[in-house]
Design an enzyme around this catalytic site. Structure first.
Site, PDB file in Angstrom:
ATOM      1  N   ASP A 147       0.857  -1.187   0.000  1.00 30.21           N
ATOM      2  CA  ASP A 147       0.000   0.000   0.000  1.00 30.21           C
ATOM      3  C   ASP A 147       0.897   1.243   0.000  1.00 30.21           C
ATOM      4  O   ASP A 147       2.124   1.143   0.157  1.00 30.21           O
ATOM      5  CB  ASP A 147      -0.887  -0.035   1.251  1.00 30.21           C
ATOM      6  CG  ASP A 147      -2.079   0.901   1.178  1.00 30.21           C
ATOM      7  OD1 ASP A 147      -2.243   1.601   0.162  1.00 30.21           O
ATOM      8  OD2 ASP A 147      -2.856   0.936   2.151  1.00 30.21           O
TER       9      ASP A 147
ATOM     10  N   ASP B 160      -9.166   3.995  -1.765  1.00 30.41           N
ATOM     11  CA  ASP B 160      -9.933   4.368  -0.582  1.00 30.41           C
ATOM     12  C   ASP B 160     -11.310   4.918  -0.948  1.00 30.41           C
ATOM     13  O   ASP B 160     -11.561   6.126  -0.911  1.00 30.41           O
ATOM     14  CB  ASP B 160      -9.155   5.404   0.232  1.00 30.41           C
ATOM     15  CG  ASP B 160      -7.854   4.841   0.785  1.00 30.41           C
ATOM     16  OD1 ASP B 160      -7.719   3.616   0.818  1.00 30.41           O
ATOM     17  OD2 ASP B 160      -6.988   5.631   1.189  1.00 30.41           O
TER      18      ASP B 160
END
Length: 967
Positions: free
Chosen positions: A559, A636
């Site tokens: 990430d 996200d």
């Protein structure tokens, strides 16, 4: 002002006051980030084109006033390198080299570089598989002011003045380069100094002032600089220094951007250039911002705009009834792309107001003109001439590679959260999946599982025995994924930080010091993955003896690898930071940074098993070629219906651009979905390539059993349906590795002549066999579905629809509209168990959906589902076909039986839908065996319900050749 600063002593100091000061700064940075995570994205933190000086300059180029001329008398050619010639900028006499390389499979490579550059221009070396590129035999002819290059059915034509390159396929013009004259190539130059009296009496001030920084020793092997050229840019702002939100980019080499217009002829639709939270078919940018390609960490991104997100893949595909064509703009620097739909016109005629945002009138658009603008590098583009969608997918796959066949577990269901609290929490969730009869393959651990955000470590209080925990999961066929981010905590007692510091593996500031940025651990350093030594050391850290607590059942999630830098410009790294491994500024390599990280992760997982076991890696940042080593998710998102809806075009955009193992976080990362939204999201995700739920630290727990009984039932069914179709997904991914065809694909890829499909945003195909029309709106209990030509069988209630037609179909809360295409055969596994590994030897059911001509065909791929042995021929590729009242199964590959994978799975059931009459007898003949009779039950269709024949218990090994006949 935040600059690209360094200082290992910032946290490695004996001065307690300095330590307190830095800790306060760290706390402030983290508070800012956490506050931002509670609100929608602040667009003011991210640049517009007008705020990006190179984009502003490129966009200011006036159409049809091109200053570039091809000097045809300088042309040369070779069988290995294609055709080359000089190009001159008539305004300033700068010379460039233009190279056109005809490649096999109807692809043209076009390169343009400065002929005698002041500094060598960067050529991104990681995305393109150069060994795959084979020059096609070609013929060259010159006629007046143009040159023609013919290779196969493709022809490239170079017009000299102004420079235009036209590409034809089967005598049809498909792509035109610089037709609007927007080519602008900013050459490297010496900075002109103001007169001495303007800077003071000291001559040193003029030559060594703050605006003329040293050269960083980036050109040690280059000849001395050539004489300066007059800097006559009309827009001087930002040429040599640029400031945004208090961050200053020093630009030691000055302007170096490149731009060119690329027109797709006889086309209304273009797709690709992910990642954007926008429509699948790209919209006109007009006088608004272009689509931006610049990997950024964006909280709760907005929908329906061209803002940059986490991935940047500069690939675009055009499709029309005339055919398909693709363009890959090979450049890893920040890039903007304008899109304009134009009416029918001569491509080389004068078109005014190209990006003025004016109306195109009532005439249908027949040309999509695009304008590509990058901050640095060279022009290196590939034109893929198709002519069909599957041809373009294959052509792009040859250039940048395909998704390696993933292990089967990675195509099953994943359970993730930031964060599961501890070892007991993980095992309790694992047990609850069994308790509630829901299959699950992978548990995930986010950053809180580590010792203070130190990757490759564990919090020994929360996870005292991670090996035992992982082995408990593995006893049920399940896996564990842990996170490894690219920001390395600056702690001299942290083994991984210290080792890399001692080996000098970190990215540097413009002044040559170790870059210090802020991310989850606080003060962090960032590995320079352009350095082979840094990559090797990182890969080796995945070995079980170094990554303590991991096992061969532990896999990896990368990430924040845009890279995310909380206190950096636009939440990323300063462009004037240096990558010593390649000797380039970060601006040159930014969009490929994440790819280097996850590609090294993939290689590290391969190395730890001595190249025996297939890795699984998930990334957030990506570039062209990322598909070779990772899956990706859309970042996200938020628990809103709009985010569910936009996930379909976002996934399609990534899929057609090579990133085929892709999905969106089920339920939204931010916020708390209600049962209706969560259930519909699970239904949709069950038919996307990557199926994972994930949620923010501050959200409510959302395991399926925490919702009401009805919601739990819907989610359970959606996940179980996913497991039933794993044989189809696995087959599609094996075919994808070979051909580049995306498993999840737009309808126009299967129905290229059906213009109605070109603008569809919310329907998609799973392979060629299933049409999916998910419910994406709140409270909806019906869906309008467009059915292309042929028969379409509802996989839930056996109703049948005839296309082409649009129908409003029922979609109660427990149902997602999914239709099997008439003429296809789908293999399923109906015995759903706790994990996919436990289903490996289970039997198959074949669903035979007859087409209008009474035939059907399908394929089935089988191997051991997790090792690299399939590369050695240990697999089965089976052709299934129905025609003339006979169903035949035959192994196509490998051709030598002794080398094949040996499966224990058998054929348990055959279901044939669309059969007109009930057979009087059913028999089966196997290779080397006699004829046997089989039992069957027939249901006659009525109204919209199709007839169905169920043949029970053929009970033969699925790899055995057979013929089932209906009499």
């Amino acid at each position: 002002e935040q600059k690209c600063h360094a200082g290992p002593t910032n946290l490695i100091t004996n001065n307690s006051a300095q330590r307190v000061h830095m800790r306060l700064k760290m706390l402030l940075a983290l508070v800012v980030v956490l506050l931002a995570s509670c609100n929608a994205v602040d667009r003011n933190n991210f640049k517009t084109c007008h705020q990006s000086s190179f984009c502003r300059r490129q966009r200011a180029v006036l159409p049809n006033k091109s200053q570039y001329t091809a000097l045809l008398d300088t042309m040369s050619q070779s069988a290995e390198a294609g055709v080359s010639m000089d190009v001159r900028n008539e305004h300033n006499n700068i010379l460039f080299t233009l190279q056109l390389v005809p490649l096999k499979d109807a692809t043209l490579r076009v390169l343009m570089d400065e002929k005698t550059p002041l500094h060598q221009r960067f050529r991104e070396p990681f995305a393109v598989l150069e060994a795959n590129l084979n020059v096609q035999k070609f013929e060259v002819s010159k006629s007046g002011s143009s040159v023609s290059i013919v290779f196969g059915d493709t022809r490239a034509e170079v017009q000299a003045q102004p420079l235009i390159v036209n590409v034809f396929q089967n005598k049809q013009l498909i792509v035109s380069l610089n037709a609007q004259g927007l080519l602008k190539y900013e050459h490297y130059r010496n900075k002109l100094q103001p007169p001495a009296e303007e800077v003071g009496d000291n001559p040193a001030e003029a030559s060594e002032g703050e605006h003329n920084p040293p050269e960083q020793d980036l050109d040690q092997d280059l000849p001395p600089p050539v004489a300066a050229v007059v800097d006559d840019e009309p827009d001087q702002e930002g040429l040599w220094e640029e400031t945004f939100k208090g961050h200053t980019d020093s630009k030691p080499r000055g302007p170096s951007s490149i731009g060119m217009d690329i027109a797709f002829i006889n086309s209304k639709h273009v797709y690709g250039i992910p990642e954007h939270a926008d429509t699948f078919a790209l919209k006109d940018t007009g006088s608004g911002d272009p689509y931006r390609l610049y990997n950024l960490d964006v909280f709760e991104y907005e929908l329906n705009n061209p803002m940059a997100l986490y991935a940047s893949i500069p690939f675009m595909i055009s499709h029309s009834q005339h055919g398909s064509a693709g363009v890959f703009w090979h450049n890893a620097a920040e890039t903007w792309v304008d899109v304009k739909h134009l009416p029918t016109t001569d491509v080389v005629s004068s078109i005014t107001g190209f990006f003025s945002g004016g109306s195109r009138g009532s005439d249908p658009a027949q040309q999509v003109s695009t304008h590509w603008m990058s901050e640095a590098g060279i022009i290196d583009l590939f034109v893929m001439a198709g002519p069909q969608p599957m041809d373009v997918f294959r052509q792009y796959a040859i250039i940048t590679g395909t998704t390696n066949l993933p292990p089967l577990f990675s195509l099953a269901y994943h359970q993730c959260r930031w964060n599961y609290n501890d070892q007991d929490d993980v095992l309790t969730v694992d047990q609850n999946f069994d308790k509630h009869d829901i299959p699950m393959d992978v548990m995930w651990l986010d950053i809180e599982h580590t010792d203070g955000k130190r990757y490759f470590t564990w919090d020994e209080h929360k996870f005292p025995d991670p090996v035992a925990m992982t082995n408990q999961l593995a006893s049920k066929g399940r896996k564990l994924v842990t996170i490894v981010d690219p920001h390395i905590k600056r702690d001299p007692n942290y083994f991984f930080y210290k080792e890399n510091r001692d080996l000098d593996h970190y990215i540097k500031t413009k002044d040559g010091q170790e870059f210090d940025g802020w991310c989850w651990p606080g003060s962090s350093s960032y590995l320079d993955m352009t350095n082979p030594s840094a990559r090797k050391h990182y890969m080796e850290t995945f070995s079980l003896d170094r990554y303590k607590g991991s096992t061969l059942d532990t896999f990896t999630w990368n990430d924040m690898n845009e890279p995310s830098v909380f206190n950096g410009p636009e939440v990323t790294m300063q462009k004037d930071c240096l990558h010593p491994g390649l000797g380039v500024e970060h601006r040159e390599i930014h969009n490929a940074n994440g790819m280097l990280f996850h590609a090294s992760t993939y290689e590290g997982l391969l190395m730890r098993s001595n190249y025996q076991l297939r890795p699984f890696v998930l990334t957030r940042a990506a570039y062209a070629g990322s598909q070779r080593s990772t899956a990706i998710w859309t970042g996200d998102n938020t628990a809103e219906w709009g985010h569910l809806k936009i996930s379909v075009p976002m996934i399609l955009s990534l899929s057609v651009s090579g990133m085929t193992h892709v999905g969106a976080d089920i339920g939204g990362f931010f916020g708390n979905p209600d049962g209706a939204l969560l259930a519909r999201w699970y239904q949709t995700a069950a038919y996307t390539p990557f199926m994972r739920t994930h949620s923010h630290l501050d959200t409510k727990r959302r395991e399926p059993w925490l919702f009401d009984r009805h919601t739990l039932s819907v989610i359970r069914r959606a996940i179980r349906d996913r497991y039933r179709l794993l044989p189809l997904w696995y087959t599609l991914f094996w075919e994808n590795e070979r051909t580049g065809a995306p498993p999840m694909r737009p309808l126009w890829s299967e129905f290229p002549k059906d213009e109605t499909t070109f603008g569809l945003e919310y329907e998609f195909m799973v392979g060629s066999r299933l049409l999916v029309a998910p419910v994406l709106d709140s409270d909806a209990t019906t869906v309008s579905v467009y059915f292309p030509e042929g028969l379409w069988y509802d996989t839930h209630d056996n109703s049948v629809y005839q296309g082409p037609d649009t129908q409003t179909v029922p979609a109660p809360p427990e149902k997602i509209p999914v239709y099997q295409r008439g003429g296809s055969i789908v293999a399923r596994k109906e015995r759903v168990r706790r994990s996919s590994a436990l289903m490996r030897d289970d039997p198959y059911t074949l669903i035979v959906a007859l087409g209008t001509d009474g035939t059907a065909q399908g394929t089935l791929y089988i191997d051991d589902e997790h090792t690299m042995d399939y590369r050695k021929g240990k697999y089965l590729y089976i052709l299934l076909s129905y025609s003339g009242s006979q169903l035949v199964g035959k192994v196509l590959e490998p051709s030598v039986p002794d080398s094949r994978y040996v499966t224990k799975s058998w054929l348990e059931r055959v279901v044939i839908v669309g059969l007109n009459d009930q057979p009087s007898k059913i028999t089966m003949v196997t290779k080397g065996g006699g004829q046997v009779s089989l039992e069957g039950s027939f249901s006659k269709g009525s109204g919209r319900t199709s007839s169905r024949l169920i043949i029970r218990k053929p009970d033969i090994n699925i790899a055995q050749e057979f013929t089932i006949s209906l009499h």
